[in-house]
Design a protein around this motif. Structure first.
Motif, PDB file in Angstrom:
ATOM      1  N   VAL A   1     -16.092  10.221  -4.439  1.00 44.30           N
ATOM      2  CA  VAL A   1     -14.786  10.359  -5.134  1.00 44.30           C
ATOM      3  C   VAL A   1     -14.758   9.111  -5.929  1.00 44.30           C
ATOM      4  O   VAL A   1     -15.376   8.229  -6.107  1.00 44.30           O
ATOM      5  CB  VAL A   1     -13.757  10.084  -3.934  1.00 44.30           C
ATOM      6  CG1 VAL A   1     -13.622  11.136  -2.964  1.00 44.30           C
ATOM      7  CG2 VAL A   1     -13.647   8.800  -3.077  1.00 44.30           C
ATOM      8  N   THR A   2     -13.708   9.353  -6.775  1.00 42.89           N
ATOM      9  CA  THR A   2     -13.408   8.276  -8.063  1.00 42.89           C
ATOM     10  C   THR A   2     -11.985   7.463  -7.393  1.00 42.89           C
ATOM     11  O   THR A   2     -11.216   8.255  -7.397  1.00 42.89           O
ATOM     12  CB  THR A   2     -13.302   8.682  -9.364  1.00 42.89           C
ATOM     13  OG1 THR A   2     -14.654   9.532  -9.782  1.00 42.89           O
ATOM     14  CG2 THR A   2     -13.321   7.709 -10.423  1.00 42.89           C
ATOM     15  N   VAL A   3     -12.219   6.146  -7.476  1.00 45.05           N
ATOM     16  CA  VAL A   3     -10.937   5.599  -7.068  1.00 45.05           C
ATOM     17  C   VAL A   3     -10.550   4.409  -8.139  1.00 45.05           C
ATOM     18  O   VAL A   3     -11.339   3.978  -8.799  1.00 45.05           O
ATOM     19  CB  VAL A   3     -11.011   4.957  -5.670  1.00 45.05           C
ATOM     20  CG1 VAL A   3     -11.382   5.965  -4.810  1.00 45.05           C
ATOM     21  CG2 VAL A   3     -12.484   3.845  -5.714  1.00 45.05           C
ATOM     22  N   PRO A   4      -9.513   3.713  -7.840  1.00 46.21           N
ATOM     23  CA  PRO A   4      -9.248   2.656  -8.810  1.00 46.21           C
ATOM     24  C   PRO A   4      -9.981   1.250  -8.515  1.00 46.21           C
ATOM     25  O   PRO A   4     -10.646   1.272  -7.448  1.00 46.21           O
ATOM     26  CB  PRO A   4      -7.535   2.240  -8.628  1.00 46.21           C
ATOM     27  CG  PRO A   4      -7.192   3.435  -7.929  1.00 46.21           C
ATOM     28  CD  PRO A   4      -8.379   4.232  -7.260  1.00 46.21           C
ATOM     29  N   ASP A   5      -9.866   0.561  -9.308  1.00 43.49           N
ATOM     30  CA  ASP A   5     -11.083  -0.779  -9.104  1.00 43.49           C
ATOM     31  C   ASP A   5     -10.316  -1.417  -7.774  1.00 43.49           C
ATOM     32  O   ASP A   5     -11.096  -2.194  -7.590  1.00 43.49           O
ATOM     33  CB  ASP A   5     -10.999  -1.651 -10.378  1.00 43.49           C
ATOM     34  CG  ASP A   5     -11.919  -1.177 -11.468  1.00 43.49           C
ATOM     35  OD1 ASP A   5     -12.836  -0.512 -11.066  1.00 43.49           O
ATOM     36  OD2 ASP A   5     -11.539  -1.482 -12.719  1.00 43.49           O
ATOM     37  N   SER A   6      -9.195  -1.370  -7.514  1.00 45.08           N
ATOM     38  CA  SER A   6      -8.902  -2.200  -6.464  1.00 45.08           C
ATOM     39  C   SER A   6      -9.091  -1.705  -5.320  1.00 45.08           C
ATOM     40  O   SER A   6      -9.018  -2.456  -3.962  1.00 45.08           O
ATOM     41  CB  SER A   6      -7.357  -2.173  -6.502  1.00 45.08           C
ATOM     42  OG  SER A   6      -6.674  -0.863  -6.376  1.00 45.08           O
ATOM     43  N   TRP A   7      -9.756  -0.478  -5.166  1.00 48.96           N
ATOM     44  CA  TRP A   7     -10.473   0.066  -3.813  1.00 48.96           C
ATOM     45  C   TRP A   7     -11.792  -0.420  -3.411  1.00 48.96           C
ATOM     46  O   TRP A   7     -12.602  -0.643  -4.550  1.00 48.96           O
ATOM     47  CB  TRP A   7     -10.389   1.331  -3.627  1.00 48.96           C
ATOM     48  CG  TRP A   7      -8.893   2.214  -3.563  1.00 48.96           C
ATOM     49  CD1 TRP A   7      -7.703   1.899  -4.554  1.00 48.96           C
ATOM     50  CD2 TRP A   7      -8.638   2.969  -2.795  1.00 48.96           C
ATOM     51  NE1 TRP A   7      -7.096   2.671  -4.226  1.00 48.96           N
ATOM     52  CE2 TRP A   7      -7.292   3.495  -2.996  1.00 48.96           C
ATOM     53  CE3 TRP A   7      -9.043   3.503  -1.496  1.00 48.96           C
ATOM     54  CZ2 TRP A   7      -6.464   4.270  -2.286  1.00 48.96           C
ATOM     55  CZ3 TRP A   7      -8.577   4.500  -1.001  1.00 48.96           C
ATOM     56  CH2 TRP A   7      -7.141   4.930  -1.270  1.00 48.96           C
TER      57      TRP A   7
ATOM     58  N   ILE B   1      -8.315  12.627  -4.295  1.00 54.52           N
ATOM     59  CA  ILE B   1      -8.673  13.709  -3.686  1.00 54.52           C
ATOM     60  C   ILE B   1      -9.362  14.679  -4.800  1.00 54.52           C
ATOM     61  O   ILE B   1     -10.332  15.397  -4.556  1.00 54.52           O
ATOM     62  CB  ILE B   1      -7.541  14.359  -2.812  1.00 54.52           C
ATOM     63  CG1 ILE B   1      -7.327  13.418  -1.821  1.00 54.52           C
ATOM     64  CG2 ILE B   1      -7.973  15.776  -2.413  1.00 54.52           C
ATOM     65  CD1 ILE B   1      -5.764  13.798  -0.797  1.00 54.52           C
ATOM     66  N   ASN B   2      -8.599  14.945  -6.035  1.00 50.35           N
ATOM     67  CA  ASN B   2      -8.994  15.719  -6.970  1.00 50.35           C
ATOM     68  C   ASN B   2     -10.270  15.589  -7.711  1.00 50.35           C
ATOM     69  O   ASN B   2     -10.888  16.245  -8.194  1.00 50.35           O
ATOM     70  CB  ASN B   2      -7.777  15.983  -7.886  1.00 50.35           C
ATOM     71  CG  ASN B   2      -6.790  17.020  -7.391  1.00 50.35           C
ATOM     72  OD1 ASN B   2      -7.063  17.708  -6.588  1.00 50.35           O
ATOM     73  ND2 ASN B   2      -5.663  16.618  -7.560  1.00 50.35           N
ATOM     74  N   THR B   3     -10.847  14.179  -7.156  1.00 45.83           N
ATOM     75  CA  THR B   3     -12.092  13.673  -8.015  1.00 45.83           C
ATOM     76  C   THR B   3     -13.179  14.115  -7.055  1.00 45.83           C
ATOM     77  O   THR B   3     -14.370  13.810  -7.514  1.00 45.83           O
ATOM     78  CB  THR B   3     -11.926  12.312  -8.186  1.00 45.83           C
ATOM     79  OG1 THR B   3     -12.007  11.483  -7.049  1.00 45.83           O
ATOM     80  CG2 THR B   3     -10.695  11.913  -9.074  1.00 45.83           C
ATOM     81  N   PHE B   4     -12.968  14.537  -5.763  1.00 49.59           N
ATOM     82  CA  PHE B   4     -13.951  14.740  -5.020  1.00 49.59           C
ATOM     83  C   PHE B   4     -14.726  15.637  -5.502  1.00 49.59           C
ATOM     84  O   PHE B   4     -14.703  16.587  -5.910  1.00 49.59           O
ATOM     85  CB  PHE B   4     -13.250  15.369  -3.608  1.00 49.59           C
ATOM     86  CG  PHE B   4     -14.476  15.784  -2.543  1.00 49.59           C
ATOM     87  CD1 PHE B   4     -14.810  14.805  -1.722  1.00 49.59           C
ATOM     88  CD2 PHE B   4     -14.827  17.159  -2.497  1.00 49.59           C
ATOM     89  CE1 PHE B   4     -16.166  15.345  -0.825  1.00 49.59           C
ATOM     90  CE2 PHE B   4     -15.979  17.503  -1.601  1.00 49.59           C
ATOM     91  CZ  PHE B   4     -16.454  16.459  -0.725  1.00 49.59           C
ATOM     92  N   LYS B   5     -16.185  15.454  -5.258  1.00 55.43           N
ATOM     93  CA  LYS B   5     -17.385  16.318  -5.697  1.00 55.43           C
ATOM     94  C   LYS B   5     -18.470  16.009  -4.846  1.00 55.43           C
ATOM     95  O   LYS B   5     -18.736  14.820  -4.515  1.00 55.43           O
ATOM     96  CB  LYS B   5     -17.903  15.646  -7.155  1.00 55.43           C
ATOM     97  CG  LYS B   5     -18.835  16.534  -7.765  1.00 55.43           C
ATOM     98  CD  LYS B   5     -18.946  16.265  -9.289  1.00 55.43           C
ATOM     99  CE  LYS B   5     -19.758  14.746  -9.416  1.00 55.43           C
ATOM    100  NZ  LYS B   5     -20.024  14.710 -10.935  1.00 55.43           N
TER     101      LYS B   5
END
Length: 188
Positions: free
Chosen positions: A54-60, A182-186
């Protein structure tokens, strides 16, 4: 046997949710609850088994103790935002297991494990070309009110559960952020 495994995973998820939210409550009680600028999704996080990302913000940040069955765990502890994925090979199920049946088992087990649970209707989605179902669940786990977005993704080889959650009081505020991630899930 497979229902027992799914029940165990659901129970572990709910126990870990409670712990995370309790710890998060203590850490963030001094923080303001005003909305902040939405962070860009820029950090790709791969599962420990390299099955998905997944792709998340840097704060994660990567997490380790959210759920023992999870193959991917990330969180923004300061904001009480959590996400895990649980990937299960289709080889462990009968050939007749499909997205609808898997969704029913997961949603029923989760809703039974949450006190005063409210389960939304499932939405059919497509995430990166894969069929998916998504529902929301709110309720109490060990007297802690939480809100979840659960997305079930079916691929050629696996069923993936993408589970996001937060304190119920933040749930509506964080939904858009959760949906973007969620939409970045791959599957890799």
């Amino acid at each position: 046997m497979k229902k027992v495994i799914l029940k165990f995973v659901c129970c572990m998820l709910l126990l870990s949710t409670t712990l995370c939210l309790l710890v998060g409550c203590n850490k963030s009680s001094k923080q303001t609850t005003t909305a902040t600028k939405k962070a860009e999704l820029s950090k790709k996080i791969k599962s420990k088994d390299n099955i998905c990302q997944v792709t998340v913000p840097d704060s994660w940040k990567k997490a380790k103790d959210l759920n023992s069955a999870a193959n991917l765990q990330v969180a923004n502890m300061a904001k009480e935002k959590y996400l895990i994925t649980i990937s299960e090979s289709k080889d462990t199920f009968s050939d007749s297991m499909n997205l609808e049946e898997y969704y029913k088992i997961v949603s029923q087990n989760l809703s039974k494990s949450v006190v005063n649970s409210k389960l939304s209707s499932a939405k059919d989605l497509t995430i990166n070309g894969q069929k998916a179902k998504q529902f929301e669940l709110t309720g109490e786990v060990n007297k802690v009110k939480a809100g979840y977005i659960v997305t079930i993704v079916q691929t050629k080889k696996n069923f993936h559960q993408i589970i996001t959650w937060t304190m119920e009081k933040h749930f509506n505020e964080y939904k858009d952020d959760f949906h973007k991630i969620i939409n970045t899930f791959k599957e890799l």
